[in-house]
Design an enzyme around this catalytic site. Structure first.
Site: not given
Length: 481
Positions: A154, A229-230, A249-250, A287, A381
């Protein structure tokens, strides 16, 4: 932009046996073809990173800072070219792609500044007890080892920058794995790093497929993993290597809270505009995009039409058009998933106020009200241009609603009351509370990260450097303090 791109192996260009085509999510055209490293080449990169550990950690600060400054300058010089590349491979509107390049310019500049300050040490007198007479402790930080940086699609440039720049600043070798859908921006960073005097082996950019990641994750020569990511993938990585240091970092489902003191027309127009913009920027694929609006009942009826009008004013279309606000999602499958979640919410009783239509990989900016609490759209999300609205009766209910989520990345609170701001800071279970604005605000030098299933650790150059390093104390004896 259709030539075959080499990857970067231990600081030099290399090609493998296979290739990967990168296509535009907007019109499906071929953007570029990327050479994919073989297993032997991946091994060479890891071995080189491990082998250069001591040399790179001992590299003078001015050398690392000069390299980072160079990348920052070169990004600025090539802003338009790079923005077009980001837009082509990611589908990001050009206006946001230009902003992403500007942020990466800052990230490398911040890292250069931190490299000059890093490891100056902290002295501590130990003669506070008799047994410490004549003793002084000097604490400095040293790299934990080589870093495996795994970046998402992203922000294909800036989130690669957030892996690479802190590692170089701290003197930690790094292997960067860009997202398979958007590897070209990461490879371009390699081009700029190759113009510097950094030691060979201190960095590699390897566009390997996701199914080849387990071997890299498990490699003991890469003791630090920085993943964006996820939540599903991130925690699977952490669970598989419990003895490694992981920064994750989710995801998030960012909430914007509009409280009862935000009452003037000017206040509500500002909130509505910010909410509409940042529920849809990057196609909602951030996010910290606004997914939930939680508004006090006293302002709800005045706020809702403003939000709907501001969302409908968003310009959709070709991401290469400088006037476009909202482009496509990264793939048609991503847009289909958003469509499925919205349709499910409507069938369950949600009221569709605007949007709700898909065209290929594009999904119209969408606003829903009265979404059931157990709907997928309310719990997960969405990662798309979709916004849900909820009315609450009090500040406490608003904060409870924010916290009623498995995620905790950032939250925005529209209030003018300083005491309310401090209550929000204390009460909200998130990594960042943004007062007077949406949760989507991020300055690249501030600590950024979440709690609960939004991850562990923090990005932001100095804070990532802390994650990449550990404290080592030296005690000096026999000093006349």
């Amino acid at each position: 932009m259709t030539s075959t791109h080499a990857f970067w192996l231990a600081g030099r260009q290399a090609t493998g046996e296979d290739t990967l085509d990168v296509t535009s999510p907007w019109d499906g055209r071929l953007v570029g073809t990327v050479s994919v490293p073989t297993d032997a080449q991946v091994e060479e990169a890891v071995s080189a990173a491990h082998g250069v550990l001591d040399e790179f950690a001992a590299t003078p600060a001015h050398v690392r800072a000069a390299a980072l400054d160079h990348v920052s300058r070169r990004l600025a010089e090539r802003t338009e070219e790079i923005a077009l590349l980001i837009s082509a491979e990611n589908g990001k509107p050009l206006k946001w792609a230009r902003g992403e390049v500007g942020r990466a310019v800052s990230v490398f500049r911040f890292a250069a500044e931190e490299a000059r300050r890093f490891n100056s040490g902290e002295a501590q007198r130990l003669d506070t007890d008799a047994g410490g007479a004549g003793r002084l402790a000097l604490t400095r930080r040293f790299p934990r080892g080589a870093v495996l940086g795994i970046a998402p699609f992203n922000f294909p440039l800036n989130l690669c920058a957030h892996k690479i720049a802190p590692a170089i600043a701290a003197g930690a070798p790094i292997i960067l794995k860009p997202a398979p859908a958007t590897p070209l921006s990461g490879l371009l960073l390699g081009e700029l790093l190759a113009e510097t005097d950094l030691p060979a082996g201190s960095w590699s950019v390897l566009p390997v497929a996701n199914d080849r990641m387990p071997a890299l994750v498990q490699d003991e020569r890469l003791p630090v993993i920085s993943f964006t990511g996820s939540d599903k993938v991130g925690y699977a990585i952490m669970d598989s290597v419990p003895r490694k240091h992981c920064t994750l970092e989710l995801g998030g489902n960012g909430a914007a809270v509009v409280l009862a003191d935000y009452t003037s027309d000017e206040d509500l127009d500002w909130a509505a505009t910010r909410i509409a913009t940042f529920s849809n920027y990057q196609g909602g694929q951030s996010c910290i995009s606004v997914q939930r609006v939680i508004a006090d009942a006293s302002v709800y009826e005045r706020l809702v039409p403003r939000i709907v009008a501001a969302v409908e004013a968003q310009t959709t279309g070709d991401p290469a058009d400088a006037t476009t606000d909202v482009g496509p999602l990264v793939s048609e499958d991503a847009a289909k998933r958003v469509e499925t979640w919205v349709d499910e919410a409507v069938r369950s009783g949600a009221r569709l106020l605007t949007g709700g239509k898909r065209d290929g990989a594009s999904y119209t900016p969408t606003v829903l009200a009265e979404v059931p609490a157990d709907a997928t759209l309310a719990r997960e999300e969405v990662f798309g241009p979709v916004l849900t609205l909820r009315r609450v009766e009090s500040e406490s209910e608003a904060f409870e609603t924010v916290n009623d989520s498995k995620y905790g990345l950032q939250a925005g609170v529209f209030t003018h009351d300083l005491r309310t701001a401090f209550r929000a800071h204390r009460a909200l279970e998130v990594g960042g509370v943004i007062i007077g604005d949406v949760p989507s605000y991020r300055a690249d030098q501030m600590p950024y990260g979440g709690v609960k299933e939004s991850g562990v650790g923090r990005e932001g150059v100095r804070f990532a450097m802390d994650d990449y390093t550990y404290e080592r104390v030296m005690v000096l004896t026999g000093l006349g303090l």
